[in-house]
Design a protein around this motif. Structure first.
Motif, PDB file in Angstrom:
ATOM      1  N   THR A   1      -0.409  -1.234  37.934  1.00 53.53           N
ATOM      2  CA  THR A   1       0.103  -0.419  36.834  1.00 53.53           C
ATOM      3  C   THR A   1       1.611  -0.569  36.747  1.00 53.53           C
ATOM      4  O   THR A   1       2.267  -1.005  37.715  1.00 53.53           O
ATOM      5  CB  THR A   1      -0.226   1.077  37.041  1.00 53.53           C
ATOM      6  N   ASP A   2       2.183  -0.190  35.618  1.00 56.36           N
ATOM      7  CA  ASP A   2       3.642  -0.212  35.468  1.00 56.36           C
ATOM      8  C   ASP A   2       4.292   0.742  36.459  1.00 56.36           C
ATOM      9  O   ASP A   2       5.375   0.460  36.995  1.00 56.36           O
ATOM     10  CB  ASP A   2       4.039   0.172  34.041  1.00 56.36           C
TER      11      ASP A   2
ATOM     12  N   LYS B   1       4.465  -0.860  39.780  1.00 56.17           N
ATOM     13  CA  LYS B   1       5.438  -1.951  39.753  1.00 56.17           C
ATOM     14  C   LYS B   1       6.860  -1.402  39.875  1.00 56.17           C
ATOM     15  O   LYS B   1       7.710  -2.001  40.548  1.00 56.17           O
ATOM     16  CB  LYS B   1       5.292  -2.772  38.469  1.00 56.17           C
TER      17      LYS B   1
ATOM     18  N   GLU C   1      14.240  -5.693  34.731  1.00 58.30           N
ATOM     19  CA  GLU C   1      12.826  -5.325  34.597  1.00 58.30           C
ATOM     20  C   GLU C   1      12.607  -3.871  35.010  1.00 58.30           C
ATOM     21  O   GLU C   1      11.840  -3.146  34.385  1.00 58.30           O
ATOM     22  CB  GLU C   1      11.957  -6.250  35.449  1.00 58.30           C
TER      23      GLU C   1
ATOM     24  N   LEU D   1      11.172  -1.079  32.417  1.00 63.20           N
ATOM     25  CA  LEU D   1       9.915  -0.385  32.699  1.00 63.20           C
ATOM     26  C   LEU D   1      10.104   1.121  32.806  1.00 63.20           C
ATOM     27  O   LEU D   1       9.301   1.904  32.281  1.00 63.20           O
ATOM     28  CB  LEU D   1       9.306  -0.916  33.998  1.00 63.20           C
TER      29      LEU D   1
END
Length: 602
Positions: free
Chosen positions: A436-437, A440, A592, A596
């Motif tokens: 999942t985000d 991450k 990133e 996110l």
């Protein structure tokens, strides 16, 4: 698979610090030292024409070094795992006595090398055996030109064991009996070891727990601050005195020479870090926002990040070992097979328990031609990365074990190359495996802990130590001033991103008190960025890369770093561009992370 997370110490010497086998080995080393001294006395006055005798002398040095190293490593391993074993200090003293003796005798050897004329030396190195180790022999000869008289160097060697080495040991002794009180939510107070307190202070998900521990942590180090200030001042004073006596120009010359690099390379690296540090300051600001803080406190920099209902990723020790093996497999069979062997044969001390020293390291058992790893595994992704990091060190030594002994002596900065490379493989794998985000984000934060340590924390350590040595050259530096220098360095490195700093960090960080290596800081950043350059090449051309990687590692003990980089990477490390490119790679992880977390906050 099940793995035993404690060392198999009995396979090295039976009986611990009271082992009869240890004493037998030490007696054998004493006899070898006598033979070595006799060999040197018999070495004729024209040694430049005698390659075979030099080879025999070098072989005897190797026998002594391996024997004494085997005992010294074993005793240190035992003491680190069982810090209440008082007899360990007795055996350490025996080992130190022999190291002092061999150091004194080796001065004679070095002076004989220096006495050989340049023409004779060139002829000597045409011998096939000596030619292979000529880099190291040239290095010994050049460094030997700094030596004082034989009697003076003997006196220095004798004084070392009760001087600089003794001060370092005193730091370890005081640290081993220190505890940090911790009161849990049920009101129960426990005295944590320094290692346990440090792990909890930086990794606990509860900000109140971290804050409370950090406050008590500072108090504990402050309570003994005068003692640690004395130790640090005398360590540095001793070192500065020797540097001056040996004609060194400035306090950086010795660590740069030890790391086989130029000051131009060092300045280029730090210049690139300073030029791009805003990216990592932005990351810390974003992390503070996620944790509901205006600014992070010192103890929050490495705090776990969890968004939504996602709990921080956790590993058992067995899961971590299997995870590392699985993802090392994607790189190459030699690294994978080596790792399996190390883990299955109990080369790692990872158990989370009291009475262990803090920190982690990889060490060598030279007679076995094997490594051993020390750490405390608490289940975080960071611990999994640490295990991979230390396995990388062990693999580095493993691929060099068939080389001549003198060609296996790589410096600290390139030592961090293999370790960081291995750690990067695992850190990338954990991020890619996120389902999942939210997960991450947590794993990216864990990966970026290393970057912030290399570019900000270690930068602060270097700035502090550089300032401290400049002031120490003029006289004793007080505890208060040490605190001031530490905070000034932290503020310069971290900018205005933190709400609190760690004045006694100089006391709490073991690296400042290691007697053998001055400036135990910048090599970490060097190795980290150097390994990123190698990793980038691997990502471009993964097929068959393991053999190219091993070829580079095998050269690390017989080349200066500038030449090593030019030969294997085709780059000039004296230029800021090389270092900037590595930092930009890590900057992509920050981008990133920010992208996110902004998405998930909407």
């Amino acid at each position: 698979m099940k793995y035993n997370g404690t060392w198999d110490l009995e396979s090295i010497f039976k009986g611990g610090t009271n082992s009869e086998d240890v004493q037998t080995k030490l007696e054998s080393v004493k006899e070898d030292i006598v033979r070595y001294a006799d060999q040197l006395k018999a070495w004729n006055s024209d040694p430049g024409n005698d390659a075979s005798t030099l080879q025999k002398i070098l072989k005897q040095q190797e026998v002594i070094g391996k024997g004494l190293g085997q005992v010294g490593t074993f005793i240190n391993m035992w003491h680190d795992a069982f810090m209440d074993d008082e007899h360990a200090s007795v055996v350490k003293g025996q080992v130190m006595e022999l190291y002092s003796e061999i150091q004194q005798i080796s001065t004679i050897f070095t002076k004989k090398l220096v006495a050989i004329s340049d023409d004779q030396w060139s002829k000597l190195l045409k011998d096939d055996v000596l030619k292979e180790i000529s880099f190291s022999l040239d290095e010994i000869r050049e460094q030997g030109k700094r030596l004082l008289s034989e009697d003076e160097e003997k006196l220095i060697a004798k004084l070392n064991k009760d001087g600089i080495a003794a001060w370092s040991d005193l730091y370890n002794t005081v640290g081993s009996i220190m505890t940090v009180p911790f009161t849990d939510k049920d009101g129960k107070t426990t005295d944590l070891s320094i290692g346990q307190a440090m792990n909890k202070m930086y990794a606990d998900p509860d900000s109140d727990v971290r804050a409370e521990l950090f406050e008590d942590w500072e108090k504990v180090w402050s309570k003994n601050g005068l003692v640690f200030a004395d130790i640090l001042n005398h360590l540095a004073g001793y070192r500065l005195t020797l540097q001056d006596a040996h004609g060194r120009e400035g306090h950086l010359e010795e660590p740069l020479e030890y790391n086989r690099m130029t000051e131009e390379t060092l300045r280029a690296m730090w210049s690139a870090v300073d030029a791009q540090k805003q990216t990592f300051l932005d990351y810390l600001a974003q992390k503070a926002n996620l944790l509901g803080m205006d600014k992070l406190g010192w103890q929050d920099v490495d705090a776990p990040v969890a968004m939504g209902e996602t709990k921080p990723t956790r590993f058992t020790y067995d899961e971590a070992c299997d995870f590392i093996i699985e993802h090392f497999t994607s790189f190459g069979p030699k690294l994978t097979d080596f790792t399996k062997h190390a883990l299955e044969n109990r080369w790692v001390e990872a158990e989370d328990r009291s009475n262990k020293r803090p920190g982690g390291y990889c060490t060598s058992l030279p007679e076995f031609e094997e490594s051993r790893i020390f750490m405390t595994f608490t289940g975080s992704p960071s611990d999994t990365s640490t295990l991979a990091h230390e396995l990388g060190h062990a693999f580095h030594s493993h691929v060099m074990k068939d080389l001549p002994e003198l060609n296996q002596g790589y410096a600290m900065n390139v030592a961090e190359t293999a370790s960081t490379f291995a750690e990067t493989i695992i850190a990338d794998a954990t991020v890619k495996n996120a389902t999942t985000d939210e997960e991450k984000v947590s794993l990216l934060a864990n990966k970026l802990e290393g970057a912030t340590a290399m570019f900000l924390n270690i930068r602060a350590r270097f700035l502090f130590e550089d300032s401290f040595y400049k002031e120490r050259a003029k006289g004793i530096v007080s505890e208060k001033r040490l605190n001031e220098l530490m905070v000034e360095a932290q503020k310069e490195a971290f900018g205005d991103t933190l709400s609190s700093y760690h004045p006694h960090f100089w006391a709490a960080k073991l690296h400042f008190f290691i007697d053998s290596v001055p400036f135990y800081n910048f090599p970490y950043t060097f190795g980290y960025l150097f390994s990123l350059g190698i990793y980038a090449e691997y990502l471009k051309h993964p097929e068959g890369f393991e053999e190219k990687y091993i070829a580079l590692l095998r050269d690390t003990g017989s080349m200066k770093v500038e030449d090593l980089a030019k030969k294997h990477l085709g780059v000039d490390v004296t230029k800021e561009d090389f270092w900037a490119a590595g930092i930009e790679l890590v900057g992509k992880d920050v981008d990133e992370f920010v992208e996110l977390t902004n998405k998930l906050q909407k």
